[in-house]
Design an enzyme around this catalytic site. Sequence first.
Site: not given
Lengths: 722, 215
Positions: A116, A119-120, A122, A124, A139, A233
Site C-alpha cells: 500500500l 516510506g522512509g 517501513g 505497509v 507494516k 510528520d
Amino acid sequence: MGCKRASAFRRARRVKDECTETRGFEPSAGCGRFSLDALELAALARHDPQVPVDASVLPHLKECARCQTAVDGFDRDNAFLGEFKGVLIAPTEPDARAVPDAESGPIRGYRLGRELHRGGQGAVYAAEQLATRRACAVKMLLGGRFASERQRVRFEREIEVVARMRHPSVVTLYESGLTREGEPWFAMELVEGARLDDFVRTNALHGRQVALLLQSVTDAIAYAHRRGVIHRDLKPGNILVDVDGTPRVLDFGLARLDDGSNPIAPGAGTTMAGEFLGTFAYAAPEQLSGDPNAIDTRCDLYALGVVFYECIVGRKPFEGARSIAELIAQKTTSIPQRPCALVPALDRDLEVIVMKLLSPEPARRYDTADALSEDLARFLDGRPILARDDSLSYVVRKTLRRHWIASSAAGALLATVLTASVALGFLYAHAERERVRSERTLSTLQNALGSANPETGAGSSSMRIDDFLTIVEQQVRAELVDEPYLLAGVLRTVGLIHLGFDDPNRAREAIEQAYRTQVEGVRLGSVLPQQLAETELALARVCFNTADFVSAERFYRSALVLREESLGRDDVDTVDTLRQLASVLRTTQRLDEAKACLDDALARSQSFPSTATAAITRVGILNGRATLAGARNDFAQARAQYAEALDALLKFVPEDDYRVGRTRYNLARAQVQLGDLDAARENARAAILVLRARKGDEASMTRQAVALMEEIEKLSATDDGR
Amino acid sequence: MDIDRTTTAMLTGLFDPTNAAAWELFDRRYRSILIGFGRNCGLRENDAAEVAQETIVRFVEEYRAGKYDRTRGRLGAWLVTIARFRMLDQHRRRGVARIERGESAMVDLDDERSVTAAYEAERRQGVLREAIEELRTRSKTDPKTIQAFEMLVYHGLSTQHVATELGMSAHDVYLAKSRIAAKLREIVQRIESEYEEAPGEWDASGHRPSAGLGA
C-alpha cells in the site's frame, strides 16, 4: 521395515538413473526405521521447537549415523533451498515480492497482499488476519534484516506509540510481533479512504467543511499530545478520510514519545542534534533547525497549518523554493500570501487561524492543539475566535526587522532576489507581454533591494550590510549571467545601496558595469533610454560623492537629454534631473548656471501633477535654491527657503525621514550664520537624531551634523562668555 | 565452465562497444541486483530502476575510460559506490520534487554495513535467480521434479500435499527435493565462480570512482 527400506532405495536408484544431470547424487534415507517425513520433521525441529517430532526419533539419532546423516542432509537442503524463497523470477515486477503465500509468508497467521505504501521507515501491505478473516494493514520494517539499528529502534518505537492510541481519528493497533526471520511487524486497522487533500479536492470542499475535518484531526493530535506523543510528520498523505468521512491520522513512524508519565511540555526532546525527521514542506522552521530542543508539540500545529492552508487555498504556503536552503529561508523569514487574497470568499476568521498556525515563531502559534480545537469550534459555531490577527504594523515591523538582522536577513532577501531572478530570466525569454510582466517583477526585485537603502528605507548602517550585499551581488551575478540587461538593472540598485552605505568604490564598480551593458543595450534596441538614464543618474551620484564633478556633470547632462527625449521636458523625473545638475554646478562654483537651472526647474514644476512625488521633487528644488543662496552668502534667503522647504517636506514625509534630517541640518547651518543659535541647536539636534538612525554614527552627513552641533555649543559658550 | 560467462570475460567484452553479448550479460546480471539494492535502500520501484540504469551506464563509461582497476577492488564494491552516489544525486534532484509532493525525503544511506549487506544480499539473490532460470530452461531435469520443488519451496506446501497434487509418493517428493537441491548447488557454485565475488565483508567506500561523484 526392511522391505520398505529396500523399496525406498529402489525408487531412489530409479530417480537417479532417470536424471542424467545428477551424477554423484546419493540420497540418504536413513536406516529405514523412520520415514523420511519423520526425519525431515526432526531436521525442522532443530530450528523451531513448535514442530511436532516423533519422541523416539531424537534418541535414535544419537545412535544411528545413517539417520543422523539423513537429518543433516535435510537440514542442509532446507537451509540452502530456503534461500530461494525470496527469489523473484521476475525481479522488477512491482510488489511481486510482497505477496508471499499465507503459509510460507513472513508473518504467521497473516496473508499479505499488495503493497500500500512505502516510506522512509517501513512498507505497509494490505493483509488478512487468517484467524478472524479480518482485513488489516501490516507494516514491516523496511530493509528487513538489513535495517540499521536506528531504523529498528524507530520502528519499535512506532509500535509503542500506536499501541498507546485509542481515538476515533487515529488508526488502531491490532497486534504486533516478529516475522519468521525475527523482524518486527505490526498489524493495524485498514483504512479504506482517500488522502485528505484528494478528498478535499474531489469533493470541492470549502473553508467551513475543511475546518470541520481539520477539527477532528486536531482533536486526534491533542489526544496524542496528552499522551506524550508528537507526530512530527503530519501531512495530507498521513491523514486518510475513511468511507464515513472521518479523517484518520496514521503513520507515527517519526513520532517522538515522552516516556515519562507527564505529557510533553514545550522544549522537551530527545532527537539527535542536527537530525531532521519529517517532510520538509510541512516541517516547522524550528524542526528544520536540527536543534532537538526546539521541537515540541507546536511543530505539529505548524504542520496542521500547512495542511490547512493547502486544503483551503489549493497550494502550499511556500512554493517555488528550488532548494532546501531556500525553503528554510522562506519559512523562517517570509510570511505566506494571505489565504483571503487567493480565495476572496474565505472567512477572515479562518485566515486568522491558519496564519497563526503558520507563524515562524512557535510562541505566536496556539499554545496547544486543544486551544486550536477550541478556536475551530468557535468558528464553526459562529462565535468570535480567540486568536488575534497580526496587525499590519506588526507584519511590516517583523518583516523589516528580519531583513535587517545581518546574516539571516541576507538569506531572506537573497531568497527573494534569487526567486525573482529566475522568474525574470525565464520571462524575458518569452513574448513581449511576458517581457512587460518581467519588467514589473524586476521592479519588485529592485524595490526589495532598494528597501535596504537607509536613505529611503528603514535601515541603519550599523548592520553587516557588507556581508549581505556581497552575497546578494555574487548570487545575482551568477543567476543572471545569461541575462546581462536584467543583471545591469539589479547591479545599479546594488550600487546605489553601496553608495547609501558610504562605499562609493564598490558602488562605482557595480554601476559602471551596468552602464557599459546598457549603453550597448540601447544601441541594439534591447534597453530603453530611460533605463540608461537611471543608470547615468546613479553613476553621476557616485561621481559627485567622490568629488569627480566633471564626470558627474557629464552624466547628469546626458541623463537629462535622455529623459527629456523619452519622458518629456516637464516630467517630474526630468525636472528632478535638472535640479541635480544644478547641485553639481553650484558645487563647482558656477553659481549663475546653477541658478538658471533651478529657475528653469521651478518654472517647469508649475505644470507638475498634484502628487506626493511631484510635491517632494518641488521641495528638492526649493532646497537647491536655498543652498545656492547660502553659497552666495545670502543666509537670510537661505534660511527662509530652507524653512519653506522643510514645511513642504513635512507634509509628505515623517519627521524621521532622511531628507528631513538633511534639510534641518542645512537650516541649522544658515541659522548659525545668522547667529540664531537656539533655533540652530534645535534643528541640529533633530537632524542628528534622524541622521544617526538613518545613516549611522559614521556617515559623513551625521559627522557633519555633530560637528555643527559642537560648533553651535562652542559659539553659545562664547556668547555666554561675552 | 562457460568461459564467456565469467566476470573477467564479460568485462573484457565490455571494452568493445559492439559486443552485445557482453553488454547483455552484464545488464541482465547486475540490473536486477541494483534495483533490489535500491529497493532495500528505501527507493520506490521506479526510482530504483532509474538508479540502476544510471549506475550501469556510468559504470560502463568509467570502465571504458579505464577508471576501473580490478586489483583495487571488486566489481560489486565499485558498482555499490556508483549506485550510492547516484542515489544521493537522485535525492538532491528529487528533494524538491518530494517537497512538492509532500513525501518524506529521508532514506538512511549512512550505515555502511547495512548498505554493504543489502548489496551482498541482492547479489546473492541474483545468483540464485540465475540458477533457477538455468534449472528451468537449460538443465534436463524432469519438469515434474521442478514442479515439486517449486510447490515445496515457493508455495510452502507440505510434502504430502505436493505428493497428492502431483500423483507422486511422499518419498519421491523428498527425493525430488534432494535432487533439485544438489543440482542447484552445483549451478550456484558455478555461477558464483563466474561472478568471482565471494560473499563476505568488503569496503564499499574504499574505492571511489571519481566520475561517479556526479553533479
